[in-house]
Scaffold this motif. Structure first.
Motif, PDB file in Angstrom:
ATOM      1  N   CYS A 121      30.993  47.202  30.632  1.00 38.65           N
ATOM      2  CA  CYS A 121      32.099  47.368  31.573  1.00 38.65           C
ATOM      3  C   CYS A 121      33.349  47.927  30.892  1.00 38.65           C
ATOM      4  CB  CYS A 121      32.411  46.059  32.283  1.00 38.65           C
ATOM      5  SG  CYS A 121      32.897  44.718  31.208  1.00 38.65           S
ATOM      6  N   ARG A 122      34.140  48.582  31.709  1.00 42.26           N
ATOM      7  CA  ARG A 122      35.459  49.050  31.307  1.00 42.26           C
ATOM      8  C   ARG A 122      36.441  47.970  31.719  1.00 42.26           C
ATOM      9  NH1 ARG A 122      39.733  51.051  33.917  1.00 42.26           N
ATOM     10  NH2 ARG A 122      38.621  51.198  35.895  1.00 42.26           N
ATOM     11  N   ILE A 123      37.296  47.580  30.807  1.00 41.67           N
ATOM     12  CA  ILE A 123      38.282  46.561  31.150  1.00 41.67           C
ATOM     13  C   ILE A 123      39.333  47.211  32.049  1.00 41.67           C
ATOM     14  CG2 ILE A 123      39.996  44.951  30.271  1.00 41.67           C
ATOM     15  CD1 ILE A 123      38.116  44.463  27.912  1.00 41.67           C
ATOM     16  N   ALA A 124      39.308  46.814  33.312  1.00 42.29           N
ATOM     17  CA  ALA A 124      40.151  47.443  34.330  1.00 42.29           C
ATOM     18  C   ALA A 124      41.505  46.759  34.466  1.00 42.29           C
ATOM     19  CB  ALA A 124      39.424  47.435  35.680  1.00 42.29           C
ATOM     20  N   GLN A 125      41.528  45.419  34.328  1.00 40.92           N
ATOM     21  CA  GLN A 125      42.790  44.685  34.456  1.00 40.92           C
ATOM     22  C   GLN A 125      42.755  43.439  33.592  1.00 40.92           C
ATOM     23  OE1 GLN A 125      43.123  44.074  38.782  1.00 40.92           O
ATOM     24  NE2 GLN A 125      44.970  45.317  38.678  1.00 40.92           N
ATOM     25  N   ARG A 126      43.938  43.054  33.153  1.00 38.24           N
ATOM     26  CA  ARG A 126      44.142  41.801  32.423  1.00 38.24           C
ATOM     27  C   ARG A 126      45.279  41.072  33.121  1.00 38.24           C
ATOM     28  NH1 ARG A 126      43.551  46.190  29.380  1.00 38.24           N
ATOM     29  NH2 ARG A 126      42.066  46.223  27.658  1.00 38.24           N
ATOM     30  N   LEU A 127      45.048  39.815  33.473  1.00 42.88           N
ATOM     31  CA  LEU A 127      46.048  39.040  34.189  1.00 42.88           C
ATOM     32  C   LEU A 127      46.278  37.729  33.457  1.00 42.88           C
ATOM     33  CD1 LEU A 127      47.790  38.418  36.759  1.00 42.88           C
ATOM     34  CD2 LEU A 127      45.708  37.437  37.732  1.00 42.88           C
ATOM     35  N   THR A 128      47.489  37.515  32.990  1.00 46.94           N
ATOM     36  CA  THR A 128      47.815  36.244  32.357  1.00 46.94           C
ATOM     37  C   THR A 128      47.810  35.165  33.420  1.00 46.94           C
ATOM     38  OG1 THR A 128      49.155  37.355  30.693  1.00 46.94           O
ATOM     39  CG2 THR A 128      49.525  34.998  30.987  1.00 46.94           C
ATOM     40  N   ALA A 129      47.066  34.091  33.142  1.00 51.56           N
ATOM     41  CA  ALA A 129      46.936  32.984  34.089  1.00 51.56           C
ATOM     42  C   ALA A 129      47.021  31.687  33.297  1.00 51.56           C
ATOM     43  CB  ALA A 129      45.617  33.078  34.842  1.00 51.56           C
ATOM     44  N   GLY A 130      48.201  31.079  33.282  1.00 55.44           N
ATOM     45  CA  GLY A 130      48.389  29.857  32.498  1.00 55.44           C
ATOM     46  C   GLY A 130      48.166  30.137  31.024  1.00 55.44           C
ATOM     47  N   ASP A 131      47.291  29.336  30.390  1.00 55.53           N
ATOM     48  CA  ASP A 131      47.023  29.521  28.963  1.00 55.53           C
ATOM     49  C   ASP A 131      45.819  30.425  28.717  1.00 55.53           C
ATOM     50  OD1 ASP A 131      44.962  27.856  29.750  1.00 55.53           O
ATOM     51  OD2 ASP A 131      45.321  26.327  28.233  1.00 55.53           O
TER      52      ASP A 131
END
Length: 169
Positions: A121-131
């Motif tokens: 997979c291609r990393i499409a999004q990164r979302l910080t969620a808590g820790d």
């Protein structure tokens, strides 16, 4: 000031220990060499387009290496691959020390040779969620050889193999 509602981290983790999850190893290369870790948070998100997600805790020393890559391979583990799950969950070791246990795809990602089901997979999004960071991957390709394969799952700090028995409703 309003009181913070919710449960503490230990209570939350203790509760989720009773919920079984599939076991995967995520591998990537951010340019500094292969990196990988065991994940029990892999989920299918969408069929069209094909998207998956997994989370990486900020406590992992490997997470920044995976997050720094443009692509990754998500290996879905089966019964015979518990050794890989343990190796990629162990900190402070070279998880790629055995050159015969892995290779590279033509596109450069590290691929674990003994795993018969994987998704590139291609990393499409990164979302910080808590820790943690939630990673959304666009699936670019898959490989499946599932004949006589029982999935590996993790529950309450123990690995289990799902058999062929099914609950009929």
């Amino acid at each position: 000031m309003a009181e913070h509602e919710g449960v503490d981290a230990e209570e939350f983790k203790s509760t989720f220990r009773h919920h079984p999850a599939g076991v995967a190893v995520v591998t990537a290369d951010d340019g500094a060499g292969p990196a990988g870790l065991t994940a029990t948070s892999v989920v299918a998100v969408s069929a069209e387009p094909a998207l998956l997600a997994f989370s990486l805790t900020s406590a992992s020393t490997t997470a920044p290496r995976v997050l720094g890559a443009r692509t990754a391979v998500v290996h879905l583990l089966g019964a015979g691959e518990v050794g890989l799950a343990r190796r990629f969950a162990t900190g402070g070791i070279d998880r790629f020390a055995d050159p015969g246990s892995w290779t590279r795809l033509p596109t450069g990602e590290p691929l674990l040779r003994e795993v018969t089901v994987w998704l590139r997979c291609r990393i499409a999004q990164r979302l910080t969620a808590g820790d943690s960071t939630l990673v959304l991957g666009e699936v670019l390709g898959t490989h499946q050889n599932t004949s006589d394969r029982c999935p590996l799952v993790y529950q309450n700090r123990t690995f289990y193999v799902l058999g062929e028995s099914a609950v009929v409703t």
